[in-house]
Design a protein around this motif. Structure first.
Motif, PDB file in Angstrom:
ATOM      1  N   GLU A 110       0.825  -1.210   0.000  1.00 30.82           N
ATOM      2  CA  GLU A 110       0.000   0.000   0.000  1.00 30.82           C
ATOM      3  C   GLU A 110       0.859   1.259   0.000  1.00 30.82           C
ATOM      4  OE1 GLU A 110      -4.118   1.329   2.174  1.00 30.82           O
ATOM      5  OE2 GLU A 110      -2.650   0.237   3.362  1.00 30.82           O
ATOM      6  N   ASN A 111       2.053   1.179   0.526  1.00 31.92           N
ATOM      7  CA  ASN A 111       2.961   2.325   0.575  1.00 31.92           C
ATOM      8  C   ASN A 111       3.699   2.575  -0.740  1.00 31.92           C
ATOM      9  OD1 ASN A 111       2.388   3.107   3.232  1.00 31.92           O
ATOM     10  ND2 ASN A 111       3.787   1.566   4.042  1.00 31.92           N
ATOM     11  N   LEU A 112       3.536   1.685  -1.711  1.00 30.33           N
ATOM     12  CA  LEU A 112       4.177   1.862  -3.019  1.00 30.33           C
ATOM     13  C   LEU A 112       3.216   2.581  -3.948  1.00 30.33           C
ATOM     14  CD1 LEU A 112       5.750  -1.698  -3.493  1.00 30.33           C
ATOM     15  CD2 LEU A 112       6.763   0.328  -2.425  1.00 30.33           C
ATOM     16  N   GLU A 113       3.565   3.782  -4.384  1.00 27.45           N
ATOM     17  CA  GLU A 113       2.647   4.576  -5.201  1.00 27.45           C
ATOM     18  C   GLU A 113       2.336   3.923  -6.543  1.00 27.45           C
ATOM     19  OE1 GLU A 113       5.430   7.829  -7.433  1.00 27.45           O
ATOM     20  OE2 GLU A 113       4.900   8.240  -5.358  1.00 27.45           O
ATOM     21  N   GLU A 114       3.208   3.052  -7.021  1.00 27.60           N
ATOM     22  CA  GLU A 114       2.985   2.382  -8.298  1.00 27.60           C
ATOM     23  C   GLU A 114       1.894   1.313  -8.216  1.00 27.60           C
ATOM     24  OE1 GLU A 114       7.244   3.785  -8.071  1.00 27.60           O
ATOM     25  OE2 GLU A 114       5.987   2.562  -6.762  1.00 27.60           O
ATOM     26  N   VAL A 115       1.610   0.820  -7.021  1.00 27.98           N
ATOM     27  CA  VAL A 115       0.559  -0.177  -6.827  1.00 27.98           C
ATOM     28  C   VAL A 115      -0.770   0.573  -6.747  1.00 27.98           C
ATOM     29  CG1 VAL A 115      -0.362  -1.981  -5.317  1.00 27.98           C
ATOM     30  CG2 VAL A 115       2.114  -1.772  -5.661  1.00 27.98           C
ATOM     31  N   VAL A 116      -1.619   0.372  -7.759  1.00 29.25           N
ATOM     32  CA  VAL A 116      -2.878   1.122  -7.821  1.00 29.25           C
ATOM     33  C   VAL A 116      -4.095   0.285  -7.423  1.00 29.25           C
ATOM     34  CG1 VAL A 116      -2.016   2.812  -9.483  1.00 29.25           C
ATOM     35  CG2 VAL A 116      -3.116   0.731 -10.315  1.00 29.25           C
ATOM     36  N   GLU A 117      -3.948  -1.036  -7.400  1.00 26.48           N
ATOM     37  CA  GLU A 117      -5.022  -1.921  -6.946  1.00 26.48           C
ATOM     38  C   GLU A 117      -4.383  -3.151  -6.323  1.00 26.48           C
ATOM     39  OE1 GLU A 117      -8.089  -2.940  -9.815  1.00 26.48           O
ATOM     40  OE2 GLU A 117      -7.834  -1.008 -10.822  1.00 26.48           O
ATOM     41  N   ALA A 118      -5.081  -3.748  -5.370  1.00 23.60           N
ATOM     42  CA  ALA A 118      -4.624  -4.997  -4.764  1.00 23.60           C
ATOM     43  C   ALA A 118      -5.840  -5.841  -4.418  1.00 23.60           C
ATOM     44  CB  ALA A 118      -3.797  -4.726  -3.508  1.00 23.60           C
ATOM     45  N   TYR A 119      -5.691  -7.144  -4.605  1.00 19.20           N
ATOM     46  CA  TYR A 119      -6.768  -8.092  -4.318  1.00 19.20           C
ATOM     47  C   TYR A 119      -6.206  -9.250  -3.512  1.00 19.20           C
ATOM     48  CZ  TYR A 119      -8.992  -5.554  -8.111  1.00 19.20           C
ATOM     49  OH  TYR A 119      -9.510  -4.559  -8.901  1.00 19.20           O
TER      50      TYR A 119
END
Length: 153
Positions: free
Chosen positions: A91-100
């Motif tokens: 969640e702290n990585l700005e490049e990660v825009v979605e997670a499931y």
């Protein structure tokens, strides 16, 4: 408001119009549906309270902002107990825009946006693969996004 709020045809019509243009005035909606602006306001507020309407947002084009690479990364964790801490780090990585959080082969499936393949490589090597809780990853690069829509009420 109760969790079992049931939408009717007017609610559905309001939602469909708001999904097309969230800035449409309530008075215009009221005119289109032959009801009062107060009715529109009450219906929208009820749907907000029921958690059906979560908010409004501006839709932007990642490509126009220079984000040319979209990929999906399947993540296998070392242990199921590692999920909360791995998720916090992702969640702290700005490049990660979605997670499931998923079933099947991967514990977590993420969507990552970067400006270039070199940028993706840096994110993988220097950020994602340095997370201790991650055992392994598999990266799938998206070539295009021919279908993108939300659920219709």
């Amino acid at each position: 408001m109760a969790d079992n709020y049931q939408i009717d045809n007017l609610d559905r019509d309001i939602l469909n119009e708001l999904m097309k243009n969230a800035r449409i005035p309530y008075a215009e909606l009221a005119k289109n549906f032959s009801v009062s602006p107060g009715t529109i306001h009450v219906r929208v507020e009820k749907m907000k309270q029921a958690g059906i309407i979560l908010g409004t947002q501006v839709e932007i084009s990642p490509k126009q902002l220079g984000y040319d690479v979209c990929c999906f990364i399947g993540i296998i964790l070392k242990s199921a107990k590692d999920y909360p801490s791995a998720l916090t780090k992702l969640e702290n990585l700005e490049e990660v825009v979605e997670a499931y959080y998923t079933t099947g082969h991967y514990s977590i499936f993420i969507k990552v946006m970067t400006r270039s393949i070199d940028g993706l490589q840096q994110v993988l090597i220097n950020k994602i693969q340095t997370i201790d809780e991650i055992q392994s990853t598999e990266t799938l690069i998206s070539l295009q996004n021919p279908i993108m829509r939300t659920i219709r009420p």
